[in-house]
Design a protein around this motif. Structure first.
Motif, PDB file in Angstrom:
ATOM      1  N   UNK A 141       0.846  -1.187   0.000  1.00  9.36           N
ATOM      2  CA  UNK A 141       0.000   0.000   0.000  1.00  9.36           C
ATOM      3  C   UNK A 141       0.887   1.244   0.000  1.00  9.36           C
ATOM      4  N   UNK A 142       0.323   2.346  -0.451  1.00  8.95           N
ATOM      5  CA  UNK A 142       1.061   3.609  -0.510  1.00  8.95           C
ATOM      6  C   UNK A 142       0.785   4.394   0.775  1.00  8.95           C
ATOM      7  N   UNK A 143       1.820   4.629   1.551  1.00 10.24           N
ATOM      8  CA  UNK A 143       1.671   5.288   2.845  1.00 10.24           C
ATOM      9  C   UNK A 143       2.288   6.678   2.798  1.00 10.24           C
ATOM     10  N   UNK A 144       1.482   7.681   3.144  1.00  4.61           N
ATOM     11  CA  UNK A 144       1.965   9.053   3.238  1.00  4.61           C
ATOM     12  C   UNK A 144       2.013   9.468   4.699  1.00  4.61           C
ATOM     13  N   UNK A 202      -8.528  14.362   0.620  1.00  6.80           N
ATOM     14  CA  UNK A 202      -9.630  13.846  -0.197  1.00  6.80           C
ATOM     15  C   UNK A 202      -9.140  12.824  -1.222  1.00  6.80           C
ATOM     16  N   UNK A 203      -7.857  12.831  -1.508  1.00  6.03           N
ATOM     17  CA  UNK A 203      -7.320  11.969  -2.565  1.00  6.03           C
ATOM     18  C   UNK A 203      -6.906  10.581  -2.062  1.00  6.03           C
ATOM     19  N   UNK A 204      -7.063  10.314  -0.761  1.00  5.98           N
ATOM     20  CA  UNK A 204      -6.596   9.050  -0.183  1.00  5.98           C
ATOM     21  C   UNK A 204      -7.759   8.101   0.102  1.00  5.98           C
ATOM     22  N   UNK A 205      -7.453   6.808   0.014  1.00  3.78           N
ATOM     23  CA  UNK A 205      -8.476   5.803   0.317  1.00  3.78           C
ATOM     24  C   UNK A 205      -8.760   5.725   1.813  1.00  3.78           C
TER      25      UNK A 205
END
Length: 252
Positions: A78-81, A164-167
């Motif tokens: 998964x992509x984690x910010x 708003x752009x994240x799941x």
């Protein structure tokens, strides 16, 4: 073996030739003193990586031929910010360095209400350049196939828009740990799917205010605790990334 990130896709590099230029050229030739027939990893923007053998060194570039492709996947599923309220000193540098080693895809800095440091546009640009360099070096050292990006924001409102752009959006809140909250992180990691994105918001030394937490909840965030102990602002992201790796990599 040394590792370098190339600012082209694998297909473009195939067409244009596998080469190192600029700072990477200087590092390979003048720091590592690499010579013809030496090998290193080349990593492309599409996360493909190869082992290349040097076939020519000119005054401007190092040219390679492909020996083999790297088969092992090094990236989290998964992509984690990691979003950090601006902390004091060099703590953000530590977060970027170690967070890159632990698999984060992106780092976002923002001015939280309790942030002590105040950076103008000039300082933000200089700090951003340094953090990008730190992320690149850490990605090379840890054999990543992706170089994390860095964004330094000028307002908390910008982060609310990004959310708003994240799941999935999580808010690491010390009051949740004090109240004994234990389930939200586990719940999120049990439903997240490969390829989805997670934004995790961390406060600076003074933490997030109730008003800030409320704003992030309105934007879709969910409050979570990171165990029963209160962690420092630079420690909490490492706990989070380690938990994600354990749940999504080691238990599969």
């Amino acid at each position: 073996m040394q590792r370098y990130f190339v600012t082209q896709s694998y297909a473009d590099a195939q067409e244009n030739g596998f080469k190192l230029t600029g700072d990477d050229y200087h590092h390979a030739v003048n720091v590592m003193r690499m010579k013809v027939k030496d090998h290193c990893f080349l990593v492309f923007t599409d996360q493909r990586a190869i082992i290349g053998e040097i076939i020519n060194i000119s005054e401007e570039d190092v040219e390679f031929k492909e020996i083999s492709k790297e088969s092992q996947n090094k990236e989290l599923p998964v992509h984690v910010t990691i979003a950090s309220g601006y902390p004091k000193g060099d703590k953000l540098e530590l977060v970027v360095q170690k967070g890159t080693e632990l698999g984060a895809s992106e780092f976002v800095g923002f001015p939280a209400k309790s942030s002590v440091v105040k950076w103008d546009a000039k300082k933000l640009a200089k700090k951003g350049d340094r953090l990008v360099k730190i992320a690149k070096e850490a990605a090379e050292q840890s054999h990543r196939q992706f170089q994390p990006t860095v964004k330094l924001l000028t307002s908390e409102k910008e982060l609310l828009e990004l959310a708003k752009d994240y799941d999935h959006v999580l808010i690491a809140y010390e009051e949740a740990a004090k109240s004994g909250e234990q389930g939200q992180l586990v719940k999120t990691l049990s439903v997240v799917k490969p390829g989805e994105s997670i934004l995790v918001v961390f406060g600076p030394e003074g933490g997030l205010t109730p008003q800030e937490v409320g704003s992030f909840e309105t934007a879709g965030g969910k409050v979570c605790a990171l165990g029963p102990r209160i962690l420092r602002t630079e420690t909490a992201p490492f706990y989070l990334l380690s938990a994600i790796s354990y749940q999504l990599e080691l238990l599969t």
